[in-house]
Scaffold this motif. Structure first.
Motif, PDB file in Angstrom:
ATOM      1  N   GLY A 130      28.742 -32.881 -20.366  1.00 42.31           N
ATOM      2  CA  GLY A 130      29.711 -34.257 -20.400  1.00 42.31           C
ATOM      3  C   GLY A 130      28.824 -35.950 -20.279  1.00 42.31           C
ATOM      4  N   GLY A 204      35.726 -44.851 -13.710  1.00 43.98           N
ATOM      5  CA  GLY A 204      35.714 -43.556 -12.869  1.00 43.98           C
ATOM      6  C   GLY A 204      36.988 -42.773 -12.847  1.00 43.98           C
ATOM      7  N   ARG A 207      37.698 -40.460 -16.442  1.00 43.24           N
ATOM      8  CA  ARG A 207      36.609 -39.219 -16.257  1.00 43.24           C
ATOM      9  C   ARG A 207      37.019 -38.181 -15.575  1.00 43.24           C
ATOM     10  NH1 ARG A 207      30.683 -42.401 -14.464  1.00 43.24           N
ATOM     11  NH2 ARG A 207      30.381 -42.876 -16.907  1.00 43.24           N
ATOM     12  N   GLU A 208      38.548 -38.779 -15.131  1.00 42.55           N
ATOM     13  CA  GLU A 208      39.180 -37.775 -14.753  1.00 42.55           C
ATOM     14  C   GLU A 208      40.135 -37.495 -15.348  1.00 42.55           C
ATOM     15  OE1 GLU A 208      42.947 -36.754 -11.558  1.00 42.55           O
ATOM     16  OE2 GLU A 208      41.901 -38.653 -10.872  1.00 42.55           O
ATOM     17  N   SER A 212      35.420 -36.130 -18.433  1.00 45.90           N
ATOM     18  CA  SER A 212      34.391 -36.461 -19.081  1.00 45.90           C
ATOM     19  C   SER A 212      33.048 -37.233 -18.736  1.00 45.90           C
ATOM     20  CB  SER A 212      34.413 -37.555 -20.093  1.00 45.90           C
ATOM     21  OG  SER A 212      34.981 -38.356 -19.603  1.00 45.90           O
ATOM     22  N   THR A 213      33.094 -36.084 -16.785  1.00 46.23           N
ATOM     23  CA  THR A 213      32.281 -36.553 -15.872  1.00 46.23           C
ATOM     24  C   THR A 213      31.025 -35.512 -16.267  1.00 46.23           C
ATOM     25  OG1 THR A 213      34.031 -36.882 -14.449  1.00 46.23           O
ATOM     26  CG2 THR A 213      31.700 -36.643 -13.448  1.00 46.23           C
ATOM     27  N   GLN A 215      27.690 -33.818 -16.133  1.00 49.77           N
ATOM     28  CA  GLN A 215      27.465 -32.523 -15.278  1.00 49.77           C
ATOM     29  C   GLN A 215      26.122 -32.581 -14.667  1.00 49.77           C
ATOM     30  OE1 GLN A 215      29.623 -29.994 -14.461  1.00 49.77           O
ATOM     31  NE2 GLN A 215      30.577 -32.283 -15.731  1.00 49.77           N
ATOM     32  N   ASP A 218      23.588 -39.196 -14.703  1.00 48.56           N
ATOM     33  CA  ASP A 218      24.232 -40.684 -15.022  1.00 48.56           C
ATOM     34  C   ASP A 218      24.055 -40.907 -16.859  1.00 48.56           C
ATOM     35  OD1 ASP A 218      22.228 -42.566 -15.432  1.00 48.56           O
ATOM     36  OD2 ASP A 218      22.232 -42.477 -13.346  1.00 48.56           O
TER      37      ASP A 218
END
Length: 327
Positions: A130, A204, A207-208, A212-213, A215, A218
């Motif tokens: 990610g 936020g 990313r859903e 692409s959040t 893992q 940050d």
């Protein structure tokens, strides 16, 4: 009472819409809007994004009909994000000839050639970790990532992309893209650089949408500290030196001071990204009946224009285009 009153009465030109329209300083037009689109492998129907009401991931097979709707609304450009079925450590689907975005570009240019296709150039949607670059011992490697980003951009242009937009925030990436594109004969392809991209909590919902959040960790080691405005001007200046044709500030609403300072410091076209969190907050408040959704959206986008934006990337583009048609 002031010395100029009653001779000077500022309300005289506010009496009705005709007068207000005549003296209006800032204008929002459909031609200034860019609409982000998420294209995902493995779908047969649009997949709603829970945190972004009204926004979906599109299957490739239905992309044409959505593109035609946008053209009918007068929206001139889209910004494409791809969600591949398979991910790996180096994001190999990002620069694959038959990658989801490469297929989407070819489809759009073959069926809706008048629509300007801009592609996001970043590895985060394609890597299994990610992050926006190559990882070694938990660190995002800058220089080693540039080659992959340049390959990704070149593959997009080869497929027919009109503009490439690097969003990774690796140092030197605009120059790396410009070098490879020029070397491969794409000297006329513009680069829209995410020049001042901040490490923001407003991302936020995106990313859903993009899967692409990160893992681990940050992105604060490569995206900008939200506290820094002078640094944003340095980033913009460096991107211009490396060959950027359009610069960008992202996010938008909490960064209007940065937008204004960039506008005052450079003459290049300036894009801003009205990001997912900004979209979702307005949608959520509107669903609760707390705000007048239409008026708030128009006020926000007009404010971005007033701050200095030449073009606005926004999930509100179809609604705004329809409202402007009706006006």
């Amino acid at each position: 009472m002031t010395a100029n009153f009653p001779i000077v009465r500022m309300r005289r030109t506010r009496q009705n819409e005709a007068l207000r329209s005549m003296v209006r300083e800032t204008h929002l037009q459909t031609s200034q809007l860019i609409y982000p689109l998420f294209i995902a492998e493995g779908l047969t129907q649009p997949e709603p994004i829970a945190s972004m009401p009204g926004i979906v991931q599109w299957p490739l097979e239905l992309l044409e009909q959505e593109a035609k709707r946008l053209v009918q609304l007068g929206i001139p450009a889209v910004l494409l994000f791809g969600i591949p079925a398979e991910k790996d450590a180096v994001g190999s689907q990002a620069y694959a000839e038959q990658g989801i975005i490469q297929q989407a570009i070819r489809l759009l240019k073959a069926t809706v050639p008048e629509l300007l296709v801009i592609t996001d150039v970043c590895l985060c949607e394609y890597t299994d970790h990610g992050h926006c670059g190559v990882i070694h011992n938990g660190d995002v490697l800058n220089d080693e990532s540039l080659e992959l980003l340049a390959r990704m951009a070149a593959s997009h242009v080869e497929a027919g992309a009109d503009i490439v937009a690097p969003s990774d925030m690796m140092d030197g990436r605009v120059g790396a893209l410009r070098h490879v594109l020029d070397e491969q004969g794409y000297k006329q392809t513009p680069i829209m650089a995410y020049s001042a991209k901040f490490a923001s909590a407003f991302y936020g919902p995106f990313r859903e949408a993009a899967g692409s959040t990160p893992q681990f960790g940050d992105r604060r080691s490569y995206q900008m500290d939200p506290a820094n405005a002078r640094e944003a001007l340095r980033e913009v200046e460096l991107d211009i030196r490396e060959g950027a044709d359009i610069v960008m500030v992202k996010p938008a609403m909490a960064y209007m001071d940065v937008i204004h300072r960039v506008r005052e410091s450079c003459d290049l076209p300036l894009a801003v990204y009205n990001v997912s969190g900004e979209y979702s907050m307005i949608k959520a408040a509107a669903q609760q009946g707390w705000i007048d959704e239409r008026r708030v959206i128009m006020e926000v986008l007009t404010g971005l224009r007033r701050a200095g934006a030449d073009m606005i990337i926004t999930y509100f583009a179809p609604e705004v285009a329809q409202w402007l048609k009706e006006a």
